[in-house]
Structure formats: structure tokens, C-alpha cells
Design an enzyme around this catalytic site. Structure first.
Site, PDB file in Angstrom:
ATOM      1  N   LYS A  88       0.631  -1.454   0.149  1.00  0.00           N
ATOM      2  CA  LYS A  88      -0.136  -0.097  -0.213  1.00  0.00           C
ATOM      3  C   LYS A  88       0.446   1.232   0.225  1.00  0.00           C
ATOM      4  CE  LYS A  88      -2.118  -1.210   3.924  1.00  0.00           C
ATOM      5  NZ  LYS A  88      -1.835  -2.243   4.347  1.00  0.00           N
ATOM      6  N   ARG A 114      11.172  -1.905  11.825  1.00  0.00           N
ATOM      7  CA  ARG A 114      10.407  -0.633  12.378  1.00  0.00           C
ATOM      8  C   ARG A 114      10.328  -2.519  13.016  1.00  0.00           C
ATOM      9  NH1 ARG A 114       5.924   0.599   8.480  1.00  0.00           N
ATOM     10  NH2 ARG A 114       4.817  -0.542  10.336  1.00  0.00           N
ATOM     11  N   ARG A 132      -0.036  -8.785  13.277  1.00  0.00           N
ATOM     12  CA  ARG A 132      -0.818  -8.132  12.896  1.00  0.00           C
ATOM     13  C   ARG A 132      -1.534  -8.373  11.413  1.00  0.00           C
ATOM     14  NH1 ARG A 132       4.233  -4.678  11.038  1.00  0.00           N
ATOM     15  NH2 ARG A 132       2.795  -3.489   9.811  1.00  0.00           N
ATOM     16  N   ARG A 178      11.534  -5.955   5.377  1.00  0.00           N
ATOM     17  CA  ARG A 178      11.990  -5.172   5.430  1.00  0.00           C
ATOM     18  C   ARG A 178      12.690  -4.249   6.469  1.00  0.00           C
ATOM     19  NH1 ARG A 178       6.111  -1.411   5.200  1.00  0.00           N
ATOM     20  NH2 ARG A 178       5.613  -2.224   7.302  1.00  0.00           N
ATOM     21  N   ARG A 181      -9.267   0.132   8.668  1.00  0.00           N
ATOM     22  CA  ARG A 181      -9.358  -1.086   9.530  1.00  0.00           C
ATOM     23  C   ARG A 181     -10.347  -2.009  10.272  1.00  0.00           C
ATOM     24  NH1 ARG A 181      -3.068   0.389   9.486  1.00  0.00           N
ATOM     25  NH2 ARG A 181      -2.459  -1.327   9.972  1.00  0.00           N
TER      26      ARG A 181
END
Ligand code: AMP
Length: 210
Positions: free
Chosen positions: A16, A154, A165, A121, A87
Site C-alpha cells: 500500500k 520497524r 498484525r 523489510r 481498519r
């Protein structure tokens, strides 16, 4: 043509953020993303505690906090690409009250691929550019190609939190996908290809919607 109002839906790691940047570059719209806004205000005191407590557990920050952020951002925007919100169903209903969307696009990527993308990531702590240890490594390990900043993981990209998540997405956000789908408002975009391939599909949908 007025500026497009695009909602990008998809699980964490679906791309996204990357695709939102493409929408911004192409149409000059605002990028409204609750994740970034909350990361920049992690220790903000609210009636519900600080965003940090929820984010580090991979849980959703309470609706009143995020609704307020989105309302303020959309009021200032001509067109926008919205990412990371809504969400849950109550956020989706709130969004319908405050704006009219041109396109609701779902980026579809399967779970195994999402876990690989997210746990690998790395993000530049200077300029925010995303890398991936395997799929998109920097020239020099741990160093940003663009600004020389340090590449960090992160807090919520560790394997355990990533799984939480994804579960939160299935539990809370899948009903949002169904909400738009049942209303005939959902467009599905295959998110497995290269960023350019996904962008070509998404761009076509935006052009068709405005
Ligand atoms: P993201 O960068 O979009 O993956 O968001 C990171 C974290 O911020 C999430 O795991 C949530 O804790 C919080 N967050 C972001 N957007 C929302 C939202 N719309 N509603 C509730 N919490 C959110």
C-alpha cells in the site's frame, strides 16, 4: 478532472505504501496514512493512553484517535490516497460520512509472501525509504542508498508481531473488505507482481473510476 479520491485496502505488507507513492507522483494528491501519522505521534497522550501501547502490541489504536487524524487530513486535501484506514467497520462507516471515494482498491497478496516481505523489510531512519534484505537490498548493507542513513527494522516488523498484525487484519479489516464488496464498490488488484506491474493495474482502475 478533479483529483482522484482513492482508498487502498490490503493487509500489512501488500504494498500500500509503495503504490500510494505512485498515486501521489502521478496525480499530485495527498498521501493520508494513519500508520505514519501515529508513528510520528507515538507518545501523544490521549483519553485512551498513548498510540505506542497499542502499536507495539500490533493492536488497533482506538477509533476516536484515528478518526480525528483522518478527518483533519481529508479536510485539507483536494484528492488523496488513503492507506491504513479504515481498519474496522466503524471506521469505514465514519469515512463514508466524511467523504465520497472514487475508488476502493484491494491489493491481494497471500499470507506467506506477506510474512516474508514484512520480516525482511528495513526502513531508513533518515528519509523513510523502504528496503528489503532479500528482494530490494541497498548497495551497502544497513546503509540507505539515497541519504546514507541507517536502515532499521520497524518495532512491529518482527515475526511475532507481524503474525499478530495479519491476524488483526483478518479479524477486523476483512469485514471492511466485505462491506465494500457487498456494496459493489470493491476492485481487486493482484499484488503479487513487481511494484511496476501492480502499479500498471492500479493506474488503469483509477483512470476508469474518475
Ligand atoms: P501500518 O503502518 O499501517 O501497518 O500501522 C501500524 C500500526 O498503527 C498498526 O498496527 C496499528 O497499531 C496502528 N494503526 C494504523 N492505522 C490504524 C487504524 N486505521 N486504526 C487503528 N490503528 C491503526
Amino acid at each position: 478532472m478533479s483529483q482522484p479520491k482513492v482508498l487502498l485496502l490490503g493487509p500489512p505488507g501488500a504494498g500500500k505504501g509503495t503504490q500510494s507513492s505512485n498515486v501521489v507522483d502521478e496525480y499530485g494528491v495527498d498521501h493520508v496514512t494513519t500508520g505514519d501519522a501515529l508513528r510520528a505521534n507515538k507518545d501523544m497522550e490521549t483519553d485512551h493512553g498513548t498510540p505506542r501501547e497499542y502499536m507495539e502490541a500490533g493492536e488497533l489504536v482506538p477509533d476516536p484517535v484515528v478518526n480525528e487524524i483522518v478527518k483533519a487530513a481529508l479536510e485539507e486535501a483536494d484528492g488523496f490516497v488513503l492507506d491504513g484506514y479504515p481498519r474496522n467497520l466503524s471506521q469505514a462507516e465514519y469515512l463514508d460520512d466524511i467523504t465520497d471515494l472514487d475508488l476502493v482498491a484491494l491489493l491481494e497478496v497471500d499470507r506467506e509472501e506477506l510474512i516474508a516481505r514484512l520480516t525482511g523489510r528495513r526502513v531508513c531512519d533518515g528519509c523513510g525509504t523502504n528496503y528489503h534484505v532479500e528482494f530490494q537490498p541497498p548497495a551497502q548493507e544497513g546503509v540507505c542508498d539515497d541519504c546514507g542513513g541507517e536502515l532499521v527494522q520497524r518495532d512491529d516488523d518482527t515475526e511475532e508481531t507481524v503474525k499478530d498484525r495479519l491476524d488483526v487484519f483478518d479479524e477486523n479489516t476483512q469485514p471492511v473488505v466485505d462491506f465494500y464488496d457487498e456494496a459493489g464498490r470493491l476492485v481487486r488488484v493482484d499484488g503479487h507482481g513487481t511494484p511496476d506491474e501492480v502499479w500498471a493495474s492500479l493506474r488503469e482502475e483509477i483512470e476508469a473510476s474518475t
